[in-house]
Each structure stands twice: as C-alpha cells, then as structure tokens.
Write an enzyme that holds these catalytic residues in place. Structure first.
Site, mmCIF file in Angstrom:
data_model
loop_
_atom_site.group_PDB
_atom_site.id
_atom_site.type_symbol
_atom_site.label_atom_id
_atom_site.label_comp_id
_atom_site.label_asym_id
_atom_site.label_seq_id
_atom_site.Cartn_x
_atom_site.Cartn_y
_atom_site.Cartn_z
ATOM 1 N N ARG A 294 0.861 -1.127 -0.046
ATOM 2 C CA ARG A 294 0.090 -0.115 -0.129
ATOM 3 C C ARG A 294 0.751 1.078 -0.095
ATOM 4 N NH1 ARG A 294 -5.135 -2.120 3.805
ATOM 5 N NH2 ARG A 294 -6.027 -3.221 1.823
ATOM 6 N N TYR A 433 -6.297 -0.317 -6.863
ATOM 7 C CA TYR A 433 -5.812 -1.622 -6.515
ATOM 8 C C TYR A 433 -4.977 -1.662 -5.176
ATOM 9 C CZ TYR A 433 -1.191 -0.861 -9.326
ATOM 10 O OH TYR A 433 -0.246 -0.410 -9.681
ATOM 11 N N GLU A 434 -4.502 -2.862 -4.532
ATOM 12 C CA GLU A 434 -4.177 -3.168 -3.168
ATOM 13 C C GLU A 434 -4.905 -2.124 -2.153
ATOM 14 O OE1 GLU A 434 -1.912 -4.789 -2.695
ATOM 15 O OE2 GLU A 434 -0.812 -4.809 -4.662
ATOM 16 N N GLY A 435 -6.342 -2.449 -2.271
ATOM 17 C CA GLY A 435 -7.703 -2.141 -1.474
ATOM 18 C C GLY A 435 -7.743 -0.669 -1.924
ATOM 19 N N GLN A 440 -9.451 2.059 2.222
ATOM 20 C CA GLN A 440 -8.197 2.849 2.880
ATOM 21 C C GLN A 440 -9.003 3.526 3.959
ATOM 22 O OE1 GLN A 440 -4.998 1.749 2.418
ATOM 23 N NE2 GLN A 440 -5.798 0.577 0.518
#
Lengths: 588, 588
Positions: A294, A433-435, A440
C-alpha cells in the site's frame, strides 16, 4: 521529455520531511551511512532515466503478449530487468544475511519512486517481488526462507500476490480457490485468480506466487483463508528450477493503462504449494505484504505525479502561445500566471504526498529497528496511521495531477501516445488496487483512528502543533502566516477526528459515510505540516532552495490548509444528507 | 448499462433551476408550448437510448478511418446520422423561416445533452453544424443564408469550425492560413488546420467549413483575421453540391478518447471560399459560434458526468462485495456508505452543472427574445457571465465524475473497454477544446467580471440572497441550514469578486493567478444556489422528488458550499506565493 528523477528533492524530503536521520546508528541499519544516500539515489536515477524511462512508451504501445509459451514482456523489458537485477536494487533494504544490503526501507522506497516514475508498468514487477520477500521474512519457515529468499533478493526470481477472484475483490473472504493437503506436507492448489500483476513473464527464471486459498474444512469468510507459496517451477534439491508446476496464465486483461505490465488471469490446477504461516491465518500474512504494498502504491501516485509535473513543465517551457510583457514575441506558456498556478499545484501536491510516504517509511523502519520498545510502538502507530493516507491521498493526487498535466499540454495532451496522456491512463489504477481508496478510508477511521481511540491522530497533531510553534518562532511573516493556516487546519482535523471517534461506535454508517472526506482532510493537513516543516528547515539552505520550499509550503497553506476548516461539515454533516435521502436517491 | 436519459430530471432542471417558464409567450418562440417539452425530450431520449448509445462502444473500438475517398465514420454512425436528420433535431431552435422549429435554444441544448450522454463522439457532429448555423444566422449575407442555411438546418449538410493551426491554439491571432481575393468576389484559401472535429466524413452530402484566415494585407495578430465559408463541394446554381473544392483531410489524430469522432488535419489548397461578415472581423464572427459552442461543451461535461453516474449506479446495484446489516448474504456495494457518498457526489455535481448550463441557455434565449431592452441587456450580462462557468466548471466536473465512476467499478473500471473507462478517456477533451478552461477563467475575470466592474456577479449574488431568504422562510430546518451555508458562500464569492475587480487593473498577473480558483468557487456557489432553489421548488412536488432534491441540495451545501469561505485565500493569496517564488520554482 522523459522522466529524470529530482534527486535533490528526494534527498530534501528524506531529510527535512521524513527525518531519515533518526535511523542513523541503529543496529539493524549498520550498513547505513548518510553519505551514501546521494550516490545510491544518483545511481538509481541513472537506471531510471537511461534504461527504464525510454521503455515507458514502448510498454504502452506494445503491451505484454500471451503466447503458447507464456507471457512475453514488451520489447526491451527483459534487458532492463537484467540491468535492474545486476544493479542489486532488489535487495537494498533486505537484511544482509539474505543477500541484501541492510539499508532502511525508506531508501528502497525512494529508489522505487524513481523506477515507478520512469516506468510504472515495469516498477510493479520488483514491487511485487518485494512483497513476497517481506511475507517470507515475516512468516516463512527457515527452510522456505533458505530456498526462496536468496533467489528473490537477487532478483533471479520474481514474486506475485494472488488474492482477487471474480467474486472476491475488496471482499477477500469470499474467495474459493481450494488447497487440498497432500501426504508430503504440501498442498494441491486449484482455482482461478484474476488481476495478477506480472503473473507470468520471461524476464526471470522462476516466479513465486503467493496465493490465498481455502482448506477443505476451513471456516467460511476471511477466517478460513490460508496463504500458500506456489512456484512456477518447483525448485530441485540443488535449488535450481525443476518441474513445471500446475499454474499458468490463461488470459491478459486489456487495460486503460500500465500496458507494459501483464495483468494475468491465473489458473491453478492441482498446483503444488506450501503453507506460509499458520492455517487459516492467511489474511494476516497477506497483510504483511499489503501494508508494504500500500505504501508502495502510494509512491506510484507520487511517481506518476512527478512524471506528469516534469513533462508539463517541459512542455510549458517549449510551447509558445500569446504574449506577456517580459518576453519579446510569442511567450512560452510558462509565463502565463494560470499555467504557473497549475504547475505549482502539481509540484506542491507531489511534494506533500512524497513527504507523507517517506515519513510513513521511516516510521516503518523505526517500528522494527528502534532500540527501545516505546519508540518502536509509537513508530508502529504512526506507520499504521500514515499507511492508508499514503496510499489513498497520494494516488488520488496522482490522478488529479496527471489530469492537470494533460491540461497544460492542451490538445496535445489528448493525443493518446503523449506521455501526458499515458500518465493520465496509468495513474488511474493506483486508487483502485491494493485496497480501493474507499477501503483505505474505512481502515483509517475504523482500525487506525478509532482503534486507538484517536490517540494515533492526537500524536500527529501534537507534532503539528510543535511545527506551528517553530514556524512562529522564526518571525518570518510568511512562515507565521503558514503557521496560522496550519493551526486552524489542525484544529479542524482535531474536530473531525473527535467526531469520528465519538460517532463510529453508535452510528457506524454515518461515520463511514464521512471516511473518504476524513482521509482527504487528514492528507491535506499532514501534507501541509510536512511542507511547513520543510520550509523551516530550508532556512538553513541556499536562497533558491529556501525560496522554493517557502513558495511550495505557502501555496499549499493558502489552498489546501486554508480550505481545511470548511471541509469539516462534509465529514460530520454530509453523510446524514444522503443517508436520510437514500431511499429517494437510490431506492435503498 | 448504456445511457438512458433522465428525462424527468432534465425537465426539473429546465423548470426549477433554469426558469424556462420565462420564455412562454415570447414572440420569437411562438411555437413553444410548455406541454410539448416532455414529448420532445422523450422522443430525443429514444433516439439517444436506442440508436446512439449502442454505437458509443462501437465508435470507441473502431474509430473513424481515413481512406483514399476521405474519412469514413465508424460502423453504424451514418445510419444513426440519418435517423438524427430525419427526426428534425438539427433545426429545433432555428427560426421557422429557415426550416427550423423556432423553439428556445435551451430545449435544443437539453436534447444535445442526451445525444452527448449517449455518444459524445457522435454528438460533436451536430454540435458543430449548429455553430455554423449560428454564424450564418448572425453574419451571413441573405444570399449565403439562402444557399446554406436550409441544407444545414435540415442536416443534409454538416458544418465545422477551423481555427487551430500548429502554432496557433489558444493564441488564435498567430494563425497563418491565407485568403487571396479572386476576381469573382470569392477567395482562394490555402493553409493547414489541425484538430478539426468531423472535418471530413461520408454521413452528409456536403460539409461547410468555417475557416479563419488572413488576407494578404491584413494587420498582424487577431485584428487581421477574417472568417470564410469553404464548402467541401461547391453548390451549383440549383443548390446541389457540385465541384469538389480544394480542401481535404490529410490525417486523423490518434486520441485518448472520442475515437468515434474524426479529428482531422485539414489541408486547404486554393480552396474557394466566401467571406462571412466583414474583413478582419473574423474573430468576432467566430465568437458567435464559440459562445454557443462553449455552452455546448459545458453540456458535454454534464452529459458524460450523467452517463458516468448511471453506469456507476448500475454497477453498484449489481456488484456484490462484503456484508451489511440490512442485507442477507453478500450485499450490492450500493449498500456501503462510501459508495453511496461517491454516487451522491456524482449526482449532485452533475445536477449543479446542468442547472448552470440550462440557466445560461435560458439567459441566451432571453437576451434575444425578451420584449424589452432592459431584460435583454440583463439576460445578456447573465449569459456572458455564465458561459465560461458553464464551460469550465461543467467540464472539470465531467472529468472528476468520470474518474469517480471508474472508482466505483473497482478493477473492472480500469478495463479499457468498459463504458466507465471510455467516459474517463472521452471526458478529458472537454476542458481543453473550445478555449481551455484556463482561458475561460481569464475570460470570466477579465471580460465578464471586471468588464462590468463586478455588476454581472453582483446581480447573480442578489439573486442568491433572494434564494437565501426564500429558503429561510420555509422554516424547514434542513432548508434553513442550506440557506446558512449559501449565505456564507455568497459572502465569500462577493469578497473574492471585489478583490478581483480591485486587483486586476493594477496587478493583473496576481489577479489572473487566481482566475481558475475564482471560476471554481463561482461554479460551486452558483451551482449550490440552483440546487437550493430546486429544493425549495420541490416542496410542491411528490415526497420522493422532494426528498431527492433536498438531499442533493443539502449534500452539496455541506460539501461545496461549506468549503467556499475557506477557498477565498487560494484566490487572493495563493497567486502571490508562486509569483514571488517563481524564479526559484521555474526559473522565470
């Protein structure tokens, strides 16, 4: 023009914003010598400028290709990867016992920023390897570490993260890939994963997939997920790649951007895998990779923003339109105030995001390496708080700034093959992406803020108040004005934080309705704080640097910080408006 | 899902936001019957939904193609154009004497919003024809009008605007295309024009180019530019297309979006052309087209934003991720508060932009058609003020909202062929063409605000204060809160306007440095005002509509309006920061 890393600005951010000096003399970073920072960054800048940047448009136009023998990277990428590997860049922050250089993570991230800035599609490959390395360092058995870490750290092999399935995106717990225990202690993994970045390619001799899957008797949801290591080629006794495993790429996504990076549909058919960490604790293990990833994705926002700024600045110097008093004949558009305003916005926001990301990385370093437990714990809280902000604020910034870069180019920016247009398309993936950035924001208010009863943000605000005092003590009128803006903004952030901590337990929907606005406000205030700190530190530097940092901090203060108090109602009142009107608006 | 025009929302905007009732009973609009609004919009909505929307992805994938015989539009576009033409849509707001229907322009714009929403690449073609019609109506000789207007109004022929040359973009005065007088009173036009939208195609039997060029003895700069009409085929005595003229498309740009619309490089080689209006007054004539085109481009922002909202809303209803209390099993993401916040942001901003654009169009109608000179003059001031805001605020909104639409789609939104991704790419051109948004901001503060010594904005603020009083008089607590936000926001706009009028004469650079921020603030406050007026008007409607308008106005008030006061420093102080630091930041 192609990307050329602003090494002096990175160094300034490391020192003045992120406080890298706190890492000097720590046992874990025995190899860290402050005098090496500039030479290391300059060496990386060369690779970025001379090798990776020229391939960025190549990757965009050619893309990766799926052949019968697997995925082939765009022309030139394999050679570039060899140069990257031979430079030893993969192991910069990995302990020396695994072949790394034992340097702080923040330095590795500064280097990754340059690689992403030059060629984000390329940068994703080492970024994912780094995630795999971190997962193995934290959760691998000694045997797994011995078998895989040296090869990953040297860059001979690369790594991937396999989470998403068609029905399981943000809701990872819904995944269905199965892992059946075999007699030899390994597992047979079967299922389909999508959106797997660099899931296959020919640039390295082996690819190590970290795969979330479910044991036959696992509980439903996220508590029944385990993490497995699935190599493309199963290592032989001598460590070299052996038999082909039951995993292959069966499709490539056609994306809006990052064409150079193959986004694979991966099919696992009784692929041999090994458990990483404990059974049903896969999500926790994956979070080791995710937190690092992240922050790294946040840096992609910084990198793309920096590249967009550079190309817009270069265009503004070349392109002549209209006249201004100070120039004879048609003037470069840089001379028009509105163009400089746009460039200043881009530059200030990139600097603020970089500061947040680097500060987060220094906190991550300290959370492991500080000698006393109290410092480690405080650093961990700080890292946790800053990670979702670094990811979401920086990537939203990256999209906005890339869009401004297109605007500076006028009609030329809309031509698909200009770098400005490519960056606008490339940047758009990072908030997803990556959450997603929405995830977040929920992480920030739920786990990071409310999970510490607000203490994490209070610690940050205490630091901001110290900056306010320091700025005032300079008696420089401009810094005093920045201090006033910062103080009011910090008060707004305190008000919003208190409301959030108070509201979340009893009215979670109302609180979560304001989460994204809260994250945006946090990033503005914290970013403005770092820029103010930079402007104070720059007083000790040459007049040009001093003027530059003062201008950036001052501009950010009059825009983002001055606006902060007026944004509290969006957090505390905005949600109620659409929750009450939800039935009429959306039928739910 | 494909675009489906929200007819009831358009009707609401026409009535409650834009005040279309003011146009009833005017002599110029004798054909206008309020009862016809819904049937007309519903008929246009059918064409948009059934014919144009299905072709939107076709245009994106195929694009237009340049062949030896000229440009060929994407598959299906020619038939769609025929359907458009046969529907009589081109002449909706053209006087009946030229074959039009004599209806208000605001109705034609509402119809164009639907066509743009369904397929912006297609919509550009009639949009440019409309510009040519307006230029001929205002500046053509009776003979020119007789020869060209009936064919353009029927849609048998289409029109283009030819301004830009490689060295002459925002600085139109730098153009070099030559016009040499011939003995028969016509001119021989030679030169190259770029970025010519729908510059060539096979959908109509003739194309009428309006071309800016320079006479041999013309003064330098923008005072030496004349406007010419250059038909692709020179009309014969019987009015039908005759000899091929010396104009052709020699290249198509490869763009990031609106692939369905050919963006042509046009070469003029002794092409026969006729002067429109007076010699060396071409820029003024072109502004007739530009003002209309700018409002139309603003509507493209509204249209793309609406399409992005619709596809995101549909996706949020289908896509299941995670769980919420009110739903058994995995819940559609619409149930997550953050997703609804995003959708509300999209919807409120689209509604605000639509209100601004429609209000501008009603002002344009009144400026011609009101019976008394005072009303016409006031309407003209209002149209002038709102035009740059309509163009810039709406198109920036379109980009932002399209980006939010991608975000709601998650990874799917990054796939190049999803509608969400196409809209993100398509939307990006609108802030650039027809005068970049930076140019709009300069026009707003220079000509529209300072040019009236602030009177134009004061008139708007007087109107806003009336809305504040009306909202308070309802005693509805939510409307009273909206009124409070609106009042403070209007005060902020007044402060910024006064500063701008005061500063521009003596410190133009400092003032212009805040122009874009000033335009953004203006749009927020005026947009919030229209939404508030809508919420008041909706009290007379059914509970669902009432709740919907109150939620949108309330959400917008707690976000954009509440933030307004804090944004004044960006206008009044922000510029000084980077002007003072300009040498250190940019070397100029």
């Amino acid at each position: 023009m192609a990307y050329d890393a602003p090494v002096s600005e990175l160094v300034f951010a490391l020192e003045a914003h992120a406080g890298i000096s706190k890492l000097e003399g720590l046992a874990d970073f025995a190899a860290y010598d402050p005098d090496l920072v500039v030479p290391i960054l300059e060496e990386a800048a060369k690779l970025a400028r001379d090798v990776l940047a020229p391939l960025n448009p190549v990757g965009d136009r050619h893309g990766a290709v799926l052949t019968d023998d697997g995925v082939v990277a765009p022309p030139g990428f394999a050679d570039a990867y060899t140069a990257f590997r031979e430079g030893g860049w993969m192991g910069l922050s990995v302990p020396e016992e695994w072949g790394g250089q034992g340097l702080p993570k923040v330095l590795a991230l500064a280097v990754m920023e340059m690689f992403h800035g030059a060629n984000m599609a390329f940068g994703l490959c080492p970024m994912l390897s780094f995630g795999a390395i971190e997962a193995l360092l934290a959760h691998g058995t000694p045997e797994q570490q011995a078998a895989y870490l040296p090869k990953l750290v040297s860059g001979e092999w690369t790594g991937t993260m396999n989470l998403t399935e068609p029905q399981a995106g943000s809701d990872v717990g819904a995944l269905k890939t199965r892992a059946v225990p075999l007699d030899d202690g390994s597992y047979a993994i079967s299922g389909q994963k999508i959106y797997i970045t660099w899931g296959d390619h020919e640039m390295a001799e082996n690819i190590i997939h970290l795969v979330l899957a479910r044991l036959p008797d696992a509980p439903a949801g996220s508590r029944g997920i385990s993490l497995f290591l699935v190599p493309k080629f199963i290592p032989q006794a001598d460590g070299t790649p052996g038999a082909r495993n039951g995993v292959r790429c069966i499709g490539l996504e056609k994306k809006m951007g990052i064409h150079g990076s193959p986004t694979c549909v991966m099919e696992y058919t009784d692929a041999k895998g090994w458990l990483i960490g404990e059974v049903n604790k896969g999500l926790a293990c994956m979070f080791t990779m995710m937190n690092s990833a992240r922050l790294n994705v946040g840096l992609e926002g910084v990198a793309v923003g920096e590249a967009a700024y550079q190309t817009a600045f270069a265009y503004a110097q070349e392109r002549k339109q209209g006249r201004v008093e100070s120039v004879t004949g048609p003037a470069p558009i840089l001379h028009h105030a509105d163009v400089r305003r746009t460039l200043t916005t881009m530059r200030a926001r990139v600097a603020a995001a970089r500061a947040i990301c680097y500060a987060c990385a220094v906190a991550a370093d300290l959370s492991h390496a500080a000698p006393d437990a109290e410092t480690r714990a405080a650093a961990r809280v700080r890292e946790d708080l800053l990670t979702p902000i670094a990811k979401a604020w920086s990537t939203d910034m990256g999209v906005d700034v890339a869009s401004l870069g297109v605007q500076v180019h006028g009609g030329m920016g809309f031509m698909n093959e200009t770098l400005a247009a490519q960056l606008y398309r490339d940047a758009r993936i990072a908030p997803i992406y990556e959450g997603t950035n929405g995830i977040q924001a929920i992480d920030l208010v739920g786990r990071k803020l409310a999970g510490t009863k607000g203490a994490s943000m209070r610690a940050m605000i205490t630091e901001i108040e110290e900056t306010v005092r320091e700025a005032r003590a300079t008696n420089d009128p401009q810094l005093v004005q920045i201090a006033d803006r910062l103080k009011a903004a910090a008060a707004a952030l305190t008000e919003a934080s208190d409301w959030m901590v108070r509201t979340l337990p009893d009215e979670p929907e109302k609180a979560l309705a304001g989460a994204t606005e809260y994250l945006a406000l946090s990033g503005d205030v914290i970013g403005g704080h770092f820029l103010a700190r930079g402007a104070i530190a720059a007083r000790a530097l040459d007049p040009a640097q001093r003027a530059r940092q003062l201008a950036l901090a001052g501009y950010f203060a009059e825009t983002a910080l001055a606006a902060a108090p007026g944004r509290v109602p969006a957090i505390t009142e905005g949600g109620a408006r659409f929750i009450e009107g939800s039935e009429a608006l959306f039928g739910v």
